[in-house]
Design an enzyme around this catalytic site. Structure first.
Site, PDB file in Angstrom:
ATOM      1  N   CYS A 117       0.861  -1.188   0.000  1.00  0.00           N
ATOM      2  CA  CYS A 117       0.000   0.000   0.000  1.00  0.00           C
ATOM      3  C   CYS A 117       0.892   1.231   0.000  1.00  0.00           C
ATOM      4  O   CYS A 117       2.095   1.144   0.240  1.00  0.00           O
ATOM      5  CB  CYS A 117      -0.916   0.000   1.224  1.00  0.00           C
ATOM      6  SG  CYS A 117      -2.310   1.132   1.051  1.00  0.00           S
ATOM      7  N   CYS A 119      -0.200   4.218   1.742  1.00  0.00           N
ATOM      8  CA  CYS A 119      -0.591   5.214   2.753  1.00  0.00           C
ATOM      9  C   CYS A 119       0.490   5.528   3.792  1.00  0.00           C
ATOM     10  O   CYS A 119       0.566   6.654   4.267  1.00  0.00           O
ATOM     11  CB  CYS A 119      -1.900   4.840   3.411  1.00  0.00           C
ATOM     12  SG  CYS A 119      -1.854   3.285   4.307  1.00  0.00           S
ATOM     13  N   CYS A 127      -4.023   6.051   0.099  1.00  0.00           N
ATOM     14  CA  CYS A 127      -3.507   4.772  -0.361  1.00  0.00           C
ATOM     15  C   CYS A 127      -3.181   4.779  -1.850  1.00  0.00           C
ATOM     16  O   CYS A 127      -2.939   3.724  -2.445  1.00  0.00           O
ATOM     17  CB  CYS A 127      -4.508   3.659  -0.040  1.00  0.00           C
ATOM     18  SG  CYS A 127      -4.913   3.561   1.711  1.00  0.00           S
ATOM     19  N   LYS A 192     -12.503  -4.864   2.037  1.00  0.00           N
ATOM     20  CA  LYS A 192     -11.962  -4.007   3.083  1.00  0.00           C
ATOM     21  C   LYS A 192     -12.867  -2.793   3.210  1.00  0.00           C
ATOM     22  O   LYS A 192     -13.067  -2.043   2.252  1.00  0.00           O
ATOM     23  CB  LYS A 192     -10.536  -3.576   2.735  1.00  0.00           C
ATOM     24  CG  LYS A 192      -9.943  -2.623   3.768  1.00  0.00           C
ATOM     25  CD  LYS A 192      -8.491  -2.298   3.489  1.00  0.00           C
ATOM     26  CE  LYS A 192      -7.969  -1.300   4.499  1.00  0.00           C
ATOM     27  NZ  LYS A 192      -6.558  -0.965   4.274  1.00  0.00           N
ATOM     28  N   ARG A 202      -3.664   3.558  12.449  1.00  0.00           N
ATOM     29  CA  ARG A 202      -3.200   4.756  11.735  1.00  0.00           C
ATOM     30  C   ARG A 202      -2.254   5.576  12.592  1.00  0.00           C
ATOM     31  O   ARG A 202      -1.333   6.210  12.081  1.00  0.00           O
ATOM     32  CB  ARG A 202      -4.398   5.579  11.259  1.00  0.00           C
ATOM     33  CG  ARG A 202      -5.132   4.838  10.157  1.00  0.00           C
ATOM     34  CD  ARG A 202      -6.263   5.646   9.582  1.00  0.00           C
ATOM     35  NE  ARG A 202      -7.042   4.799   8.668  1.00  0.00           N
ATOM     36  CZ  ARG A 202      -8.204   5.144   8.152  1.00  0.00           C
ATOM     37  NH1 ARG A 202      -8.729   6.327   8.434  1.00  0.00           N
ATOM     38  NH2 ARG A 202      -8.833   4.325   7.333  1.00  0.00           N
ATOM     39  N   ARG A 214     -11.214   7.682   3.378  1.00  0.00           N
ATOM     40  CA  ARG A 214     -10.920   6.631   2.400  1.00  0.00           C
ATOM     41  C   ARG A 214     -12.199   6.072   1.748  1.00  0.00           C
ATOM     42  O   ARG A 214     -12.188   4.993   1.176  1.00  0.00           O
ATOM     43  CB  ARG A 214     -10.163   5.488   3.076  1.00  0.00           C
ATOM     44  CG  ARG A 214      -8.859   5.880   3.761  1.00  0.00           C
ATOM     45  CD  ARG A 214      -7.897   4.701   3.776  1.00  0.00           C
ATOM     46  NE  ARG A 214      -6.847   4.795   4.765  1.00  0.00           N
ATOM     47  CZ  ARG A 214      -5.820   5.631   4.716  1.00  0.00           C
ATOM     48  NH1 ARG A 214      -5.726   6.500   3.721  1.00  0.00           N
ATOM     49  NH2 ARG A 214      -4.883   5.615   5.657  1.00  0.00           N
ATOM     50  N   GLU A 230     -16.409  -7.904  -5.034  1.00  0.00           N
ATOM     51  CA  GLU A 230     -14.970  -7.640  -4.876  1.00  0.00           C
ATOM     52  C   GLU A 230     -14.176  -8.951  -4.826  1.00  0.00           C
ATOM     53  O   GLU A 230     -13.103  -9.070  -5.420  1.00  0.00           O
ATOM     54  CB  GLU A 230     -14.715  -6.843  -3.588  1.00  0.00           C
ATOM     55  CG  GLU A 230     -15.117  -5.376  -3.663  1.00  0.00           C
ATOM     56  CD  GLU A 230     -14.078  -4.519  -4.393  1.00  0.00           C
ATOM     57  OE1 GLU A 230     -13.119  -5.074  -4.966  1.00  0.00           O
ATOM     58  OE2 GLU A 230     -14.245  -3.290  -4.395  1.00  0.00           O
ATOM     59  N   LYS A 245     -12.052  -7.583   6.081  1.00  0.00           N
ATOM     60  CA  LYS A 245     -11.469  -6.703   7.099  1.00  0.00           C
ATOM     61  C   LYS A 245     -12.370  -5.519   7.332  1.00  0.00           C
ATOM     62  O   LYS A 245     -12.801  -4.911   6.353  1.00  0.00           O
ATOM     63  CB  LYS A 245     -10.110  -6.222   6.572  1.00  0.00           C
ATOM     64  CG  LYS A 245      -9.388  -5.279   7.483  1.00  0.00           C
ATOM     65  CD  LYS A 245      -8.134  -4.802   6.819  1.00  0.00           C
ATOM     66  CE  LYS A 245      -7.540  -3.707   7.671  1.00  0.00           C
ATOM     67  NZ  LYS A 245      -6.431  -3.066   7.035  1.00  0.00           N
ATOM     68  N   SER A 271      -6.871  -3.312  14.515  1.00  0.00           N
ATOM     69  CA  SER A 271      -6.336  -2.592  15.673  1.00  0.00           C
ATOM     70  C   SER A 271      -7.406  -2.110  16.652  1.00  0.00           C
ATOM     71  O   SER A 271      -7.226  -2.202  17.866  1.00  0.00           O
ATOM     72  CB  SER A 271      -5.492  -1.412  15.191  1.00  0.00           C
ATOM     73  OG  SER A 271      -6.256  -0.538  14.382  1.00  0.00           O
ATOM     74  N   TYR A 310      -3.331  -9.153  16.343  1.00  0.00           N
ATOM     75  CA  TYR A 310      -2.303  -8.660  17.267  1.00  0.00           C
ATOM     76  C   TYR A 310      -2.295  -9.496  18.555  1.00  0.00           C
ATOM     77  O   TYR A 310      -1.381  -9.368  19.361  1.00  0.00           O
ATOM     78  CB  TYR A 310      -2.546  -7.180  17.590  1.00  0.00           C
ATOM     79  CG  TYR A 310      -2.622  -6.325  16.332  1.00  0.00           C
ATOM     80  CD1 TYR A 310      -1.453  -5.926  15.689  1.00  0.00           C
ATOM     81  CD2 TYR A 310      -3.843  -5.957  15.775  1.00  0.00           C
ATOM     82  CE1 TYR A 310      -1.505  -5.174  14.529  1.00  0.00           C
ATOM     83  CE2 TYR A 310      -3.913  -5.205  14.617  1.00  0.00           C
ATOM     84  CZ  TYR A 310      -2.737  -4.809  13.990  1.00  0.00           C
ATOM     85  OH  TYR A 310      -2.800  -4.075  12.832  1.00  0.00           O
TER      86      TYR A 310
END
Ligand code: PBG
Length: 322
Positions: A117, A119, A127, A192, A202, A214, A230, A245, A271, A310
């Site tokens: 990406c 970004c 992005c 996404k 971010r 976005r 998609e 996501k 996140s 994570y």
């Protein structure tokens, strides 16, 4: 009563025997952030337990991940310098390219996945390439293909485009093939969504858009059918793995996608989902271990074959101690 569902819940051994979904360390991918410098292991305030690593520290981290049995790491780079078109993203000496080489040189059999990406690399934080305040699709596709080839050249096993430009999987597949990287796989962030759950990321990746949002490229959270469109496009263009996501607020999408395609489905436990669990756990309001394993099991039950999280290191330890 002839039929008593409780019979099969009598003992743990019995429950184990009839369990439908088994969470395993094999399901996990651990996302990590890599920054310039030496000896850096900087904590990320909104993501307790996560760090930004310089390449040397990342290698140690990768060894630990491998030691826990986690099969793969996903790399996000934070470059030294940003510019209008994100030049460092496709530099052969870029932060991610060097990180991949270092991990491949020092850690055996850990799959390395790279986020593809712009970004984190653009001064405006979008992005893609921006002209007159708009993100330009086809020009961006070409840069994404260059990024993917440079990651493959550094030794990445899988490239993961997260930009949501149209046609980028085909552009990346063609570029990889014509550069001799037929065996580099593509894990596409296919469905996404334009989500508020990316907030902590971010901050961690310094990738917040400097103007606007976005929504002209990421999906509207209200749409489900569009996710199938998609996914179909990405599979037709050569995606080896498709991703949904975020994960938690999109379990229905994970199930729809799992039922609609025959390629592996990944789900990204992002996140914001992580931060909410961590914050509540730090307050003593929830039992972190039980919540995390329940969340991850549910993502798998919804249909995910691969879970990017994570929580992977903690979950790996908890699963091993059961
Ligand atoms: C970059 C990217 C983002 C995430 C993964 N890749 C952020 C965004 O789209 O703004 C989010 C990951 C997370 O929140 O954990 N395109």
């Amino acid at each position: 009563m002839r039929i008593r569902p409780r019979r099969l819940r009598t003992t743990e051994t019995l429950r184990l025997m009839v369990r439908e979904t088994r969470l395993s360390v094999d399901d996990f991918v651990y996302p990590a952030f890599v920054v310039p410098g030496k000896g850096v292991r900087e904590s990320i305030p909104s993501m307790p337990g996560c760090f930004r690593f310089s390449i040397d520290s990342l290698v140690a981290e990768a060894k630990e991940i491998k030691g826990l049995g986690i099969p793969a790491i996903l790399l996000f780079g934070i470059p030294e310098t940003k510019d209008e078109i994100g030049t460092e993203a496709f530099s052969p000496d870029g932060i991610v390219q060097r990180a991949v080489k270092a991990i491949k040189a020092h850690v055996d059999n850990l799959l390395v996945i790279t986020d593809v990406c712009l970004c984190e690399y653009t001064s405006h934080g979008h992005c893609g390439v921006v002209r007159d305040g708009k993100v330009i699709n086809d020009l961006t596709r070409e840069l994404l293909a260059k990024i993917a080839v440079s990651h493959a050249g550094a030794g990445a096993d899988i490239v993961a485009p997260s930009d949501m430009m149209d046609g980028r999987v085909a552009a990346i597949r063609d570029a990889l093939d014509s550069s001799g990287f037929q065996d580099t796989a593509i894990m596409s962030y296919s469905a996404k969504y334009a989500s508020a759950f990316y907030g902590p990321f971010r901050e961690a990746a310094e990738s917040a858009p400097q103007f606007g949002d976005r929504k002209s490229y990421q999906m509207d959270p209200a749409n489900a059918r569009e996710a199938l469109k998609e996914v179909r496009l990405d599979v037709d263009e050569g995606a080896d793995i498709v991703m949904v996501k975020p994960a938690l607020a999109y379990m229905d999408i994970i199930r729809l996608v799992r039922d609609a395609t025959d390629v592996p489905v990944a789900a990204y436990n992002v996140s914001g989902e992580y931060a909410m669990v961590k914050a509540a756990a730090q307050n003593g309001w929830i039992d972190e271990e039980r919540i995390v394993l329940e969340v991850l099991t549910s993502i798998k039950r919804a249909g995910a074959d691969i879970i990017l999280t994570y929580h992977a290191k903690d979950a790996a330890r908890w699963l091993a101690s059961r």
